[in-house]
Design a protein around this motif. Structure first.
Motif, PDB file in Angstrom:
ATOM      1  N   VAL A   1     -13.001   7.265  -1.241  1.00  0.00           N
ATOM      2  CA  VAL A   1     -12.569   6.650   0.023  1.00  0.00           C
ATOM      3  C   VAL A   1     -11.625   5.478  -0.251  1.00  0.00           C
ATOM      4  O   VAL A   1     -10.574   5.348   0.398  1.00  0.00           O
ATOM      5  CB  VAL A   1     -13.789   6.173   0.842  1.00  0.00           C
ATOM      6  CG1 VAL A   1     -13.342   5.323   2.031  1.00  0.00           C
ATOM      7  CG2 VAL A   1     -14.590   7.371   1.333  1.00  0.00           C
ATOM      8  N   LEU A   2     -11.971   4.640  -1.213  1.00  0.00           N
ATOM      9  CA  LEU A   2     -11.121   3.495  -1.552  1.00  0.00           C
ATOM     10  C   LEU A   2      -9.756   3.946  -2.066  1.00  0.00           C
ATOM     11  O   LEU A   2      -8.721   3.360  -1.713  1.00  0.00           O
ATOM     12  CB  LEU A   2     -11.813   2.620  -2.596  1.00  0.00           C
ATOM     13  CG  LEU A   2     -13.022   1.814  -2.120  1.00  0.00           C
ATOM     14  CD1 LEU A   2     -13.696   1.119  -3.296  1.00  0.00           C
ATOM     15  CD2 LEU A   2     -12.624   0.777  -1.065  1.00  0.00           C
TER      16      LEU A   2
ATOM     17  N   LEU B   1      -7.711   5.535   0.884  1.00  0.00           N
ATOM     18  CA  LEU B   1      -7.268   4.487   1.802  1.00  0.00           C
ATOM     19  C   LEU B   1      -6.133   3.678   1.195  1.00  0.00           C
ATOM     20  O   LEU B   1      -5.118   3.406   1.853  1.00  0.00           O
ATOM     21  CB  LEU B   1      -8.457   3.574   2.135  1.00  0.00           C
ATOM     22  CG  LEU B   1      -8.167   2.395   3.074  1.00  0.00           C
ATOM     23  CD1 LEU B   1      -7.696   2.884   4.431  1.00  0.00           C
ATOM     24  CD2 LEU B   1      -9.419   1.526   3.224  1.00  0.00           C
ATOM     25  N   SER B   2      -6.277   3.307  -0.078  1.00  0.00           N
ATOM     26  CA  SER B   2      -5.259   2.499  -0.741  1.00  0.00           C
ATOM     27  C   SER B   2      -3.944   3.244  -0.893  1.00  0.00           C
ATOM     28  O   SER B   2      -2.867   2.695  -0.628  1.00  0.00           O
ATOM     29  CB  SER B   2      -5.759   2.054  -2.120  1.00  0.00           C
ATOM     30  OG  SER B   2      -6.927   1.288  -2.008  1.00  0.00           O
TER      31      SER B   2
ATOM     32  N   SER C   1      -2.884   5.767   0.883  1.00  0.00           N
ATOM     33  CA  SER C   1      -2.297   5.980   2.211  1.00  0.00           C
ATOM     34  C   SER C   1      -1.581   4.723   2.709  1.00  0.00           C
ATOM     35  O   SER C   1      -0.453   4.794   3.214  1.00  0.00           O
ATOM     36  CB  SER C   1      -3.397   6.382   3.208  1.00  0.00           C
ATOM     37  OG  SER C   1      -4.005   7.587   2.828  1.00  0.00           O
ATOM     38  N   LEU C   2      -2.224   3.572   2.546  1.00  0.00           N
ATOM     39  CA  LEU C   2      -1.623   2.321   3.024  1.00  0.00           C
ATOM     40  C   LEU C   2      -0.404   1.934   2.187  1.00  0.00           C
ATOM     41  O   LEU C   2       0.592   1.448   2.723  1.00  0.00           O
ATOM     42  CB  LEU C   2      -2.659   1.206   3.006  1.00  0.00           C
ATOM     43  CG  LEU C   2      -3.764   1.332   4.065  1.00  0.00           C
ATOM     44  CD1 LEU C   2      -4.865   0.316   3.821  1.00  0.00           C
ATOM     45  CD2 LEU C   2      -3.183   1.158   5.457  1.00  0.00           C
TER      46      LEU C   2
ATOM     47  N   PHE D   1      -2.032  -2.411  -2.896  1.00  0.00           N
ATOM     48  CA  PHE D   1      -2.786  -1.172  -2.698  1.00  0.00           C
ATOM     49  C   PHE D   1      -2.548  -0.189  -3.842  1.00  0.00           C
ATOM     50  O   PHE D   1      -3.466   0.539  -4.245  1.00  0.00           O
ATOM     51  CB  PHE D   1      -2.419  -0.526  -1.362  1.00  0.00           C
ATOM     52  CG  PHE D   1      -2.959  -1.264  -0.169  1.00  0.00           C
ATOM     53  CD1 PHE D   1      -4.300  -1.603  -0.086  1.00  0.00           C
ATOM     54  CD2 PHE D   1      -2.123  -1.637   0.866  1.00  0.00           C
ATOM     55  CE1 PHE D   1      -4.804  -2.288   1.013  1.00  0.00           C
ATOM     56  CE2 PHE D   1      -2.619  -2.320   1.970  1.00  0.00           C
ATOM     57  CZ  PHE D   1      -3.960  -2.648   2.038  1.00  0.00           C
TER      58      PHE D   1
END
Length: 236
Positions: A115-116, A119-120, A122-123, A137
């Motif tokens: 998940v981390l 998320l990173s 993607s951002l 990120f």
């Protein structure tokens, strides 16, 4: 007194953990030979990052809250930040290990890591044109991917747990630095180089920046502890 604000933040962040390091049930001082070499290496890397971003105007510092001493073109308080914050967090990590080592090191971390990373990545991709999210990120995603799927250390769950607990004091410190309760922020950010999403006054990137700072310190710290332990076994 106002010009000592940032320096006092550094001082009060580290003074209690430092004094408690000598408690006979904690004995964190015995790990100084691992902490300080690891911290020096990571601090130098983050200071270079800080100098680069300061020069590019990604962030800067309000002289009203500084004593006026500079090192590497950074306020001395900012340099001390990279020692005080990791020290406090690694001391807490050490304490959690002393109190709950078996439970923390048995946590399943794969889902959290995935998940981390997602998320990173993607951002970082979505905000590729803004320096702070793109760099912070991306580095964080590389760190977590290496820890979770290459190195696979037993201490990863302990790291996640520690940061989950330490995020509260971390946000308090960062909140003050970014202006909470003050007339103006101590550290300001260029709105064109950040996402713009904030936790009160704190750019959301700071949460991942801080976790990366602690994670890189732990990576070297645990590596040095393991080498010291292996060396001691060889002497037996």
């Amino acid at each position: 007194m106002k010009q000592y604000t940032y320096l006092l933040i550094d001082f009060f962040t580290v003074i209690v953990p430092f004094m408690a390091s000598f408690h006979p049930k904690l004995m964190f001082w015995k790990n100084f030979k691992a902490f300080f070499p690891a911290n020096i290496v990571i601090s130098l890397a983050y200071i270079l990052w800080d100098v680069w971003f300061t020069d590019r105007g990604v962030w800067g510092f309000n002289p009203d809250y500084l004593v006026g001493v500079y090192l590497f073109n950074l306020p001395i308080e900012e340099v001390l930040f990279f020692i005080c914050i990791p020290y406090s967090c690694l001391f807490s990590y050490h304490c959690f290990g002393v109190w709950k080592e078996k439970n923390l090191r048995n946590y399943k971390t794969d889902l959290i890591s995935v998940v981390l990373i997602l998320l990173s990545v993607s951002l970082a991709g979505f905000f590729y044109d803004r320096m702070y999210p793109m760099v912070s990120f991306s580095l964080f995603a590389v760190l977590v991917a290496y820890l979770a799927f290459v190195l696979k250390p037993k201490w990863l769950g302990q790291f996640y747990f520690t940061y989950l607990i330490m995020i509260i004091p971390f946000l308090i410190v960062n909140g003050i630095l970014t202006g909470t309760g003050l007339d103006a922020p101590i550290v300001w950010y260029n709105s064109e180089q950040i996402i713009g999403l904030r936790i009160k006054t704190i750019p959301v990137e700071d949460v991942f920046y801080g976790m990366g700072l602690i994670g890189f310190n732990l990576l070297l710290y645990e590596g040095l502890l393991a080498k010291r332990s292996a060396y001691s076994l060889n002497l037996v």
